[in-house]
Design an enzyme around this catalytic site. Structure first.
Site, PDB file in Angstrom:
ATOM      1  N   LYS A 144     -44.088  13.355  18.593  1.00 38.33           N
ATOM      2  CA  LYS A 144     -44.149  13.652  20.020  1.00 38.33           C
ATOM      3  C   LYS A 144     -44.042  15.152  20.215  1.00 38.33           C
ATOM      4  O   LYS A 144     -43.089  15.778  19.766  1.00 38.33           O
ATOM      5  CB  LYS A 144     -43.022  12.941  20.781  1.00 38.33           C
TER       6      LYS A 144
ATOM      7  N   ASP B 177     -39.721   9.165  19.611  1.00 38.40           N
ATOM      8  CA  ASP B 177     -39.806  10.579  19.237  1.00 38.40           C
ATOM      9  C   ASP B 177     -38.762  10.859  18.169  1.00 38.40           C
ATOM     10  O   ASP B 177     -37.854  10.057  17.930  1.00 38.40           O
ATOM     11  CB  ASP B 177     -39.615  11.508  20.442  1.00 38.40           C
TER      12      ASP B 177
ATOM     13  N   ARG C 173     -29.942  15.052  31.836  1.00 37.68           N
ATOM     14  CA  ARG C 173     -31.021  15.555  30.983  1.00 37.68           C
ATOM     15  C   ARG C 173     -31.126  17.072  31.010  1.00 37.68           C
ATOM     16  O   ARG C 173     -31.770  17.670  30.152  1.00 37.68           O
ATOM     17  CB  ARG C 173     -32.359  14.936  31.414  1.00 37.68           C
TER      18      ARG C 173
ATOM     19  N   GLY D  13     -26.800  13.552  59.719  1.00 39.66           N
ATOM     20  CA  GLY D  13     -26.988  13.382  58.285  1.00 39.66           C
ATOM     21  C   GLY D  13     -25.703  13.412  57.481  1.00 39.66           C
ATOM     22  O   GLY D  13     -25.712  13.112  56.282  1.00 39.66           O
ATOM     23  N   GLU D  14     -24.590  13.784  58.117  1.00 42.78           N
ATOM     24  CA  GLU D  14     -23.309  13.760  57.425  1.00 42.78           C
ATOM     25  C   GLU D  14     -22.764  12.335  57.376  1.00 42.78           C
ATOM     26  O   GLU D  14     -23.287  11.430  58.028  1.00 42.78           O
ATOM     27  CB  GLU D  14     -22.317  14.701  58.134  1.00 42.78           C
TER      28      GLU D  14
ATOM     29  N   THR E 184     -44.580   7.645  27.428  1.00 49.11           N
ATOM     30  CA  THR E 184     -44.168   7.692  26.024  1.00 49.11           C
ATOM     31  C   THR E 184     -44.191   6.302  25.401  1.00 49.11           C
ATOM     32  O   THR E 184     -44.682   6.111  24.277  1.00 49.11           O
ATOM     33  CB  THR E 184     -42.767   8.319  25.893  1.00 49.11           C
TER      34      THR E 184
END
Length: 334
Positions: free
Chosen positions: A209, A180, A105, A43-44, A242
């Protein structure tokens, strides 16, 4: 556009962003520099340049979203390791071109002992001697600028959207909508661009919202949309709920048609089902994240993808030659 003339400008694109890198390469009129990516059984992985980069001004393209080939963490590690190796190989400076920059975020603590992951990402880039990061439409520009000690540059797709919609809808009576209250400033900037592009007076509206424990509610449209063609503007489409709620609310208030635009189309979860909503006529995104999670039929019917390679190429050329990104973005006076 002037051709980049000096041999010390190097442009790399890691494998999963190869297509975007080739578009930037055509814009700059220079070939992509060669590199090697090797995966091992445990996995490396290993990644290295196959060209001399000593004293070079190096730019590396890697949009940091998960896909069916690599996780977001895999892509982040490969980019960081490659930047470190370029620095070790004698590059004068290395700029990361990350149209979609992951973990932006999570920029503040919303619960006790929460991580501030945006700041940690900045620390990782600093640790491998990244000179500069160039990204597009991050979720919170202030958090991005404050969370990184290396140089931070930021582009917006608004001018691309304004050109597209002015050509497609410029003769219609328009309204610009934020999905929003938090996105009102972004929507206001876009509204001004659309007014300038179309020569008409365009109102700004937004949708109430409320988010609580992962559940989103609120259907009240603040502003006038009756008889108007509404363009909903946002930075990111995740599940699409949304946008669907906003489009439905506009139609219920007798809007004529509803379109949506967002720089990053992640289209997670049941987005393909949600965006079948008939009230939403078209979704315009960029290729910062290709819409690979959506079925081809839905893409052909409803999704328009704008190419950001020319914008990124021009930005790189200006950074290389000491030009102005502010002039490139053609900002609106506040």
């Amino acid at each position: 556009m002037a051709k980049a003339g000096k041999s010390d400008l190097k442009l790399f694109a890691l494998n999963t962003s190869r297509e975007l890198g080739e578009g930037i390469s055509k814009t700059l009129k220079i070939p992509l520099s060669k590199h090697e990516e090797r995966d091992f059984e445990d996995g490396e992985h290993k990644i290295r340049s196959l060209e001399n980069v000593r004293n070079g001004d190096v730019y590396v393209v890697q949009s940091l979203y998960a896909d069916d080939q690599q996780s977001v963490n895999d892509k982040l590690c490969r980019l960081l390791f490659f930047i470190g190796s370029l620095w070790d190989a004698g590059a004068r400076q290395v700029t990361a071109i990350t149209p979609y920059l992951c973990y932006m975020r999570k920029d503040r603590k919303t619960k006790p002992r929460d991580p501030v992951t945006t700041r940690y990402i900045g620390t990782l880039f600093e640790a491998v001697n990244t000179y500069r990061i160039l990204t597009m439409d991050v979720h919170n520009l202030q958090a991005y600028q404050n969370g990184f000690r290396c140089r931070t540059e930021h582009l917006e797709a608004q001018e691309l959207f304004a050109e597209y919609f002015a050509k497609a809808l410029g003769q219609e009576e328009l309204a610009v909508m934020s999905p929003d209250a938090g996105g009102v400033k972004r929507a206001e900037q876009f509204r001004q661009r659309m007014e300038r592009a179309t020569g008409q007076s365009i109102p700004l509206v937004f949708l109430e919202k409320i988010r609580s424990k992962g559940v989103v509610s609120g259907e009240t449209v603040v502003g006038q949309v009756e008889g108007k063609t509404v363009i909903i503007i946002d930075d990111l489409i995740s599940s699409g709920t949304t946008l669907a709620r906003a489009a439905k609310a506009c139609v219920e208030m007798n809007a004529r048609e509803v379109y949506a635009a967002a720089t990053h189309g992640a289209f997670l979860g049941k987005a393909a089902e949600v965006l079948q909503e008939k009230t939403l006529l078209e979704i315009v995104i960029t290729n910062s994240i290709p819409p690979f999670r959506l079925p081809e039929q839905l893409i052909n019917q409803k999704v328009k993808v704008l190419d950001i390679a020319p914008l990124l190429g021009e930005a790189i050329l200006r950074l290389y030659n000491g030009g102005s990104l502010i002039e490139l973005m053609d900002p609106i006076d506040e």
